[in-house]
Design a protein around this motif. Structure first.
Motif, PDB file in Angstrom:
ATOM      1  N   MET A 182       5.730   4.311  -2.374  1.00  0.00           N
ATOM      2  CA  MET A 182       5.219   5.736  -1.900  1.00  0.00           C
ATOM      3  C   MET A 182       6.692   6.598  -1.814  1.00  0.00           C
ATOM      4  O   MET A 182       7.478   5.696  -1.459  1.00  0.00           O
ATOM      5  CB  MET A 182       4.580   5.909  -0.201  1.00  0.00           C
ATOM      6  N   CYS A 183       7.250   7.604  -2.937  1.00  0.00           N
ATOM      7  CA  CYS A 183       7.772   8.453  -1.695  1.00  0.00           C
ATOM      8  C   CYS A 183       7.782   9.001  -0.531  1.00  0.00           C
ATOM      9  O   CYS A 183       7.779   9.670  -0.464  1.00  0.00           O
ATOM     10  CB  CYS A 183       7.021  10.048  -3.273  1.00  0.00           C
ATOM     11  N   ALA A 184       9.389   9.250  -0.527  1.00  0.00           N
ATOM     12  CA  ALA A 184      10.109   9.254   1.102  1.00  0.00           C
ATOM     13  C   ALA A 184       9.509  10.934   1.281  1.00  0.00           C
ATOM     14  O   ALA A 184       9.740  11.992   2.388  1.00  0.00           O
ATOM     15  CB  ALA A 184      10.397   8.802   1.362  1.00  0.00           C
ATOM     16  N   GLU A 213       3.371  11.075  -2.501  1.00  0.00           N
ATOM     17  CA  GLU A 213       2.914  10.238  -3.676  1.00  0.00           C
ATOM     18  C   GLU A 213       3.429   9.259  -4.405  1.00  0.00           C
ATOM     19  O   GLU A 213       4.220   8.096  -3.885  1.00  0.00           O
ATOM     20  CB  GLU A 213       2.953  11.100  -5.065  1.00  0.00           C
ATOM     21  N   THR A 214       2.194   8.391  -4.222  1.00  0.00           N
ATOM     22  CA  THR A 214       2.561   6.771  -5.080  1.00  0.00           C
ATOM     23  C   THR A 214       3.049   6.869  -6.924  1.00  0.00           C
ATOM     24  O   THR A 214       3.158   7.663  -7.171  1.00  0.00           O
ATOM     25  CB  THR A 214       0.687   6.160  -4.987  1.00  0.00           C
ATOM     26  N   TYR A 234      14.194  -0.386  -1.105  1.00  0.00           N
ATOM     27  CA  TYR A 234      14.873  -0.946  -1.031  1.00  0.00           C
ATOM     28  C   TYR A 234      13.243  -2.779  -1.297  1.00  0.00           C
ATOM     29  O   TYR A 234      12.388  -2.198  -0.995  1.00  0.00           O
ATOM     30  CB  TYR A 234      14.310  -1.552   0.014  1.00  0.00           C
ATOM     31  N   VAL A 235      14.151  -3.755  -2.502  1.00  0.00           N
ATOM     32  CA  VAL A 235      12.867  -4.001  -2.744  1.00  0.00           C
ATOM     33  C   VAL A 235      13.226  -5.675  -2.745  1.00  0.00           C
ATOM     34  O   VAL A 235      14.294  -5.819  -2.664  1.00  0.00           O
ATOM     35  CB  VAL A 235      12.835  -4.530  -4.383  1.00  0.00           C
ATOM     36  N   ARG A 236      11.813  -6.432  -1.999  1.00  0.00           N
ATOM     37  CA  ARG A 236      12.034  -7.763  -1.660  1.00  0.00           C
ATOM     38  C   ARG A 236      11.190  -8.271  -2.146  1.00  0.00           C
ATOM     39  O   ARG A 236       9.867  -7.973  -2.180  1.00  0.00           O
ATOM     40  CB  ARG A 236      12.012  -8.073   0.532  1.00  0.00           C
ATOM     41  N   PHE A 237      10.863  -9.826  -2.140  1.00  0.00           N
ATOM     42  CA  PHE A 237      10.019 -10.987  -3.296  1.00  0.00           C
ATOM     43  C   PHE A 237      10.175 -12.018  -2.694  1.00  0.00           C
ATOM     44  O   PHE A 237      10.680 -12.704  -2.948  1.00  0.00           O
ATOM     45  CB  PHE A 237       9.669  -9.857  -4.323  1.00  0.00           C
ATOM     46  N   ASP A 238       9.566 -12.648  -2.221  1.00  0.00           N
ATOM     47  CA  ASP A 238       9.034 -14.523  -1.876  1.00  0.00           C
ATOM     48  C   ASP A 238       9.636 -14.528  -3.367  1.00  0.00           C
ATOM     49  O   ASP A 238       9.038 -13.994  -4.192  1.00  0.00           O
ATOM     50  CB  ASP A 238       7.741 -14.835  -1.423  1.00  0.00           C
ATOM     51  N   GLU A 239      10.382 -15.628  -4.190  1.00  0.00           N
ATOM     52  CA  GLU A 239      10.529 -16.479  -5.145  1.00  0.00           C
ATOM     53  C   GLU A 239       9.754 -17.183  -5.566  1.00  0.00           C
ATOM     54  O   GLU A 239       9.341 -17.689  -6.471  1.00  0.00           O
ATOM     55  CB  GLU A 239      11.955 -17.201  -5.432  1.00  0.00           C
ATOM     56  N   ASP A 240       8.816 -18.006  -4.180  1.00  0.00           N
ATOM     57  CA  ASP A 240       8.480 -18.880  -4.966  1.00  0.00           C
ATOM     58  C   ASP A 240       6.348 -18.047  -5.557  1.00  0.00           C
ATOM     59  O   ASP A 240       5.965 -18.397  -5.686  1.00  0.00           O
ATOM     60  CB  ASP A 240       7.637 -19.886  -3.491  1.00  0.00           C
ATOM     61  N   THR A 241       6.176 -17.660  -4.428  1.00  0.00           N
ATOM     62  CA  THR A 241       4.484 -17.186  -4.472  1.00  0.00           C
ATOM     63  C   THR A 241       5.040 -15.229  -5.432  1.00  0.00           C
ATOM     64  O   THR A 241       3.700 -14.742  -5.693  1.00  0.00           O
ATOM     65  CB  THR A 241       4.106 -16.414  -2.968  1.00  0.00           C
ATOM     66  N   LEU A 242       5.871 -14.390  -5.382  1.00  0.00           N
ATOM     67  CA  LEU A 242       6.070 -13.233  -5.776  1.00  0.00           C
ATOM     68  C   LEU A 242       6.023 -12.211  -5.446  1.00  0.00           C
ATOM     69  O   LEU A 242       5.383 -11.351  -6.214  1.00  0.00           O
ATOM     70  CB  LEU A 242       5.772 -13.512  -7.297  1.00  0.00           C
ATOM     71  N   ASP A 243       5.554 -12.116  -4.316  1.00  0.00           N
ATOM     72  CA  ASP A 243       5.140 -11.160  -3.001  1.00  0.00           C
ATOM     73  C   ASP A 243       5.935 -10.459  -3.070  1.00  0.00           C
ATOM     74  O   ASP A 243       6.884 -10.568  -2.482  1.00  0.00           O
ATOM     75  CB  ASP A 243       4.589 -11.647  -2.387  1.00  0.00           C
ATOM     76  N   ILE A 244       5.363  -8.460  -3.203  1.00  0.00           N
ATOM     77  CA  ILE A 244       6.983  -7.841  -3.025  1.00  0.00           C
ATOM     78  C   ILE A 244       6.476  -7.095  -2.976  1.00  0.00           C
ATOM     79  O   ILE A 244       5.341  -6.447  -2.108  1.00  0.00           O
ATOM     80  CB  ILE A 244       7.062  -7.014  -4.475  1.00  0.00           C
ATOM     81  N   GLU A 245       7.692  -6.705  -1.767  1.00  0.00           N
ATOM     82  CA  GLU A 245       7.813  -5.356  -0.999  1.00  0.00           C
ATOM     83  C   GLU A 245       8.643  -4.386  -1.376  1.00  0.00           C
ATOM     84  O   GLU A 245       9.556  -4.624  -1.784  1.00  0.00           O
ATOM     85  CB  GLU A 245       7.896  -6.009   0.775  1.00  0.00           C
ATOM     86  N   ILE A 246       8.094  -3.389  -1.035  1.00  0.00           N
ATOM     87  CA  ILE A 246       8.930  -2.306  -1.399  1.00  0.00           C
ATOM     88  C   ILE A 246       9.534  -0.489  -0.191  1.00  0.00           C
ATOM     89  O   ILE A 246       7.926  -1.472   0.587  1.00  0.00           O
ATOM     90  CB  ILE A 246       8.812  -0.874  -2.681  1.00  0.00           C
ATOM     91  N   ASP A 247      10.015  -0.529   0.116  1.00  0.00           N
ATOM     92  CA  ASP A 247      10.715   0.413   1.072  1.00  0.00           C
ATOM     93  C   ASP A 247      10.995   1.393   0.281  1.00  0.00           C
ATOM     94  O   ASP A 247      12.138   1.163   0.006  1.00  0.00           O
ATOM     95  CB  ASP A 247      11.144   0.134   2.786  1.00  0.00           C
ATOM     96  N   SER A 248      10.447   2.568   0.894  1.00  0.00           N
ATOM     97  CA  SER A 248      11.627   3.865   0.351  1.00  0.00           C
ATOM     98  C   SER A 248      11.668   4.731   1.293  1.00  0.00           C
ATOM     99  O   SER A 248      11.684   4.868   2.464  1.00  0.00           O
ATOM    100  CB  SER A 248      10.549   4.139  -0.986  1.00  0.00           C
ATOM    101  N   GLU A 249      13.584   5.647   1.446  1.00  0.00           N
ATOM    102  CA  GLU A 249      13.586   6.473   2.046  1.00  0.00           C
ATOM    103  C   GLU A 249      14.450   7.412   1.447  1.00  0.00           C
ATOM    104  O   GLU A 249      14.622   7.664   0.472  1.00  0.00           O
ATOM    105  CB  GLU A 249      14.693   5.576   3.140  1.00  0.00           C
ATOM    106  N   TYR A 250      14.704   8.098   2.160  1.00  0.00           N
ATOM    107  CA  TYR A 250      15.352   9.432   1.577  1.00  0.00           C
ATOM    108  C   TYR A 250      16.863   9.601   1.011  1.00  0.00           C
ATOM    109  O   TYR A 250      17.402   8.829   1.339  1.00  0.00           O
ATOM    110  CB  TYR A 250      16.028  10.801   2.664  1.00  0.00           C
ATOM    111  N   GLU A 251      16.985   9.515   0.079  1.00  0.00           N
ATOM    112  CA  GLU A 251      18.533  10.136  -0.935  1.00  0.00           C
ATOM    113  C   GLU A 251      19.548  10.349   0.054  1.00  0.00           C
ATOM    114  O   GLU A 251      19.021  11.237   0.423  1.00  0.00           O
ATOM    115  CB  GLU A 251      18.686   9.448  -2.704  1.00  0.00           C
ATOM    116  N   ASP A 252      20.497   9.674   0.937  1.00  0.00           N
ATOM    117  CA  ASP A 252      21.635  10.126   1.101  1.00  0.00           C
ATOM    118  C   ASP A 252      22.413  10.770   0.228  1.00  0.00           C
ATOM    119  O   ASP A 252      22.936  10.121  -0.520  1.00  0.00           O
ATOM    120  CB  ASP A 252      22.868   9.385   2.504  1.00  0.00           C
ATOM    121  N   PHE A 253      22.879  12.373   0.794  1.00  0.00           N
ATOM    122  CA  PHE A 253      23.723  13.038  -0.045  1.00  0.00           C
ATOM    123  C   PHE A 253      25.022  12.906   0.444  1.00  0.00           C
ATOM    124  O   PHE A 253      25.342  12.927   1.502  1.00  0.00           O
ATOM    125  CB  PHE A 253      23.334  14.304  -0.500  1.00  0.00           C
TER     126      PHE A 253
END
Length: 63
Positions: free
Chosen positions: A8-10, A14-15, A44-63
């Motif tokens: 989801m966009c920070a 929107e997805t 920030y993308v994290r995934f389990d290398e065994d199950t390939l479950d993916i989690e993504i967090d998004s945040e505002y880009e710092d300028f």
């Protein structure tokens, strides 16, 4: 191997879809523009290398 995942966009809430490259490691971070409002999101993308479950967090880009 690549697959797509959603986040989801920070800014507008929107997805979005992004490609996740499993060969880049189980924890990744990169900047990607929202496909709807064009603002940059830090993903920030994290995934389990065994199950390939993916989690993504998004945040505002710092300028």
């Amino acid at each position: 191997m690549q697959t797509t995942a959603e986040y989801m966009c920070a800014y507008c809430g929107e997805t979005n879809s992004t490609f996740v490259d499993f060969s880049a490691g189980g924890q990744q971070s990169y900047i990607e523009d929202c496909q709807v409002c064009c603002h940059p999101n830090t993903l920030y993308v994290r995934f389990d290398e065994d199950t390939l479950d993916i989690e993504i967090d998004s945040e505002y880009e710092d300028f």
